[in-house]
Design an enzyme around this catalytic site. Structure first.
Site, short mmCIF file in Angstrom:
data_model
loop_
_atom_site.label_atom_id
_atom_site.label_comp_id
_atom_site.label_asym_id
_atom_site.label_seq_id
_atom_site.Cartn_x
_atom_site.Cartn_y
_atom_site.Cartn_z
N PHE A 138 7.49 33.85 48.50
CA PHE A 138 8.03 33.30 47.25
C PHE A 138 7.79 31.79 47.25
CE2 PHE A 138 11.12 31.42 44.41
CZ PHE A 138 10.95 32.20 43.28
N ASP A 223 5.88 25.99 53.47
CA ASP A 223 6.90 25.94 52.42
C ASP A 223 8.25 26.10 53.12
OD1 ASP A 223 8.80 26.52 50.51
OD2 ASP A 223 7.50 27.82 49.32
N LYS A 252 15.69 22.87 48.03
CA LYS A 252 17.03 23.45 48.15
C LYS A 252 18.12 22.54 48.77
CE LYS A 252 16.19 28.24 47.23
NZ LYS A 252 14.78 28.66 47.14
C1 PLP Z 1 13.66 28.67 46.20
C2 PLP Z 1 12.28 28.60 46.73
C3 PLP Z 1 11.22 28.05 45.98
C4 PLP Z 1 11.41 27.58 44.54
O1 PLP Z 1 12.31 26.54 44.42
P1 PLP Z 1 12.89 26.15 42.95
O2 PLP Z 1 13.73 24.95 43.22
O3 PLP Z 1 13.65 27.33 42.47
O4 PLP Z 1 11.71 25.85 42.11
C5 PLP Z 1 9.98 27.95 46.57
N1 PLP Z 1 9.77 28.37 47.83
C6 PLP Z 1 10.75 28.91 48.58
C7 PLP Z 1 10.46 29.33 49.98
C8 PLP Z 1 12.03 29.06 48.05
O5 PLP Z 1 13.00 29.62 48.79
#
Ligand code: PLP
Length: 397
Positions: A138, A223, A252
């Site tokens: 994700f 990420d 986050k």
């Molecule tokens: C939550 C998340 C995103 C997206 O972040 P947003 O602030 O919702 O755009 C991208 N990568 C990972 C691994 C995430 O957990």
């Protein structure tokens, strides 16, 4: 408005992308507890989806933000700010990287990382633009980051989506090797897949990725939007593996609830960005930077990482006991305070029962119960959650 009116107004006025939410109107947070507008109290093991590292109303954090709100919230990146400079220095001094850029969200941090990887090879005059990512990953909801995300359900409604992304099985080095072409610019992975079910990368995979990217002359992007800022017991998950990326993305927990994201890189890569190549109106404004600067200082100075390690391993062991006891628990995965319990039954049903007992927890996909508590929880908080799970699970057999 009362609860019914609020839920009705949401149906009347808000775009229906979230479907029906949990029927709870939250009003206030204190410590590791959230309170609804009818006075009911919830022990929070979601931390706003890995965002509220310090829980709610952490005194040092609230004070710093109050002061920043009255001093200066925003005035654009046309000027310099003391708190932005201090945050940049702190992030660089505590990471592998040399340079940072601030965004407003995780998806935007990933967009920036992808732009930087492409620009890096443009500068070198090489035709490299493809990004390899993992199935079940994700990476966000913008058009480019949903193209990067290895789950077709997010992409289908928006076809045709931006091209240049390949998805291969996670924890499979051969699959990455096979997917690399002359046009590959980067491999982008989460050290632990969060939304995809709390799937940690193996040590061999992380090390192998680093070696493979070095051999092929391509970039490695981690990420760490969900795993970064202390979640695993180290400030960044890559430290747990002893493997450094070329580009690192964060969001986050970085601002403890105030929206801020970031991507970081070594000088060699970061220098590919020239004036005008990237930007943001809100990104890194004084309020967001104060939130991130204060959060990081608290995490580094108040032994929060030790707490994640201690309480995390206690939590893991207690969940492991449950797994031994109940056959419908298939697997326990995770690190620090990102833990997932894979069930043979639907995780959503368990979440609803846990909520009835005054505790908030998450799912990841259909069958995984996901725990992402504030990093300041105690062993007593864990015992409460285990007690409630035990009660619910024992009714299942
Ligand atoms: C939550 C998340 C995103 C997206 O972040 P947003 O602030 O919702 O755009 C991208 N990568 C990972 C691994 C995430 O957990």
């Amino acid at each position: 408005m009362n609860k019914q009116e609020i839920i009705q107004a949401d149906q009347d006025y808000f775009m229906n992308v979230f479907g029906p939410r949990f029927p709870i109107v939250l009003e206030k947070g204190e410590g590791v507890y959230l309170y609804d507008n009818e006075g009911k109290k919830y022990l929070d093991f979601t931390a706003g989806i890995a965002v509220n590292a310090l829980g709610y109303n952490y005194p040092e954090f609230s004070e710093a933000l109050k002061k920043q709100v009255t001093n200066l919230i925003h005035a654009s990146n046309l000027y310099y700010y003391d708190v932005q400079a201090k945050l940049s220095r702190l992030l660089i001094e505590n990471s592998y990287a040399d340079k940072v850029f601030y965004s407003n969200s995780g998806a935007e941090a990933n967009e920036g990382a992808i732009k930087l990887a492409k620009k890096y090879f443009k500068e070198k005059g090489e035709e490299k633009y493809e990004i390899i990512t993992a199935l079940n990953s994700f990476h966000g909801r913008t058009l480019v980051t949903l193209a990067a995300t290895g789950q077709s359900k997010y992409q289908k409604p928006y076809a045709p989506i931006p091209t240049g992304f390949k998805h291969v099985p996670y924890n499979d080095l051969e699959a990455i090797r096979d997917a690399i072409t002359d046009n590959t610019a980067a491999v982008m992975v989460e050290p632990i897949q969060g939304e995809g079910g709390v799937n940690p990368a193996t040590q061999e995979y992380m090390q192998g990725l680093r070696e493979l990217c070095n051999q092929e002359g391509i970039l490695l992007i981690f990420d760490e939007i969900q795993t970064g800022i202390g979640r695993t017991g180290s400030l960044f998950a890559y430290e747990e593996y002893g493997v450094e990326p070329d580009i690192l993305t964060l969001a986050k927990a970085l601002g403890n609830g105030v929206p801020i994201g970031a991507f970081l890189a070594k000088d060699e890569v970061a220098q590919a960005f020239k004036p005008g190549d990237h930007g943001s109106t809100f990104g890194g404004n004084p309020l967001a930077c104060q939130a991130a600067y204060t959060t990081l200082n608290i995490i580094l100075n108040n032994k929060i990482l030790d707490n994640v390690k201690d309480v995390g391993s206690y939590f893991y062991n207690r969940l492991s006991d449950l797994k031994e006891k109940y056959d419908f628990i298939k697997d326990l995965r995770g690190m620090g305070l990102i833990l997932g319990l894979e069930l043979e039954i639907e995780a959503k049903d368990i979440v609803n029962k846990v909520i009835d007992n005054g505790i908030l927890v998450l799912t990841a996909g259909k069958n995984v119960l996901r725990f992402l508590p504030p990093l300041v929880i105690t062993i007593e908080d864990v015992d409460k959650v285990i007690g409630v799970l035990e009660e619910i699970f024992s009714e299942k057999i």
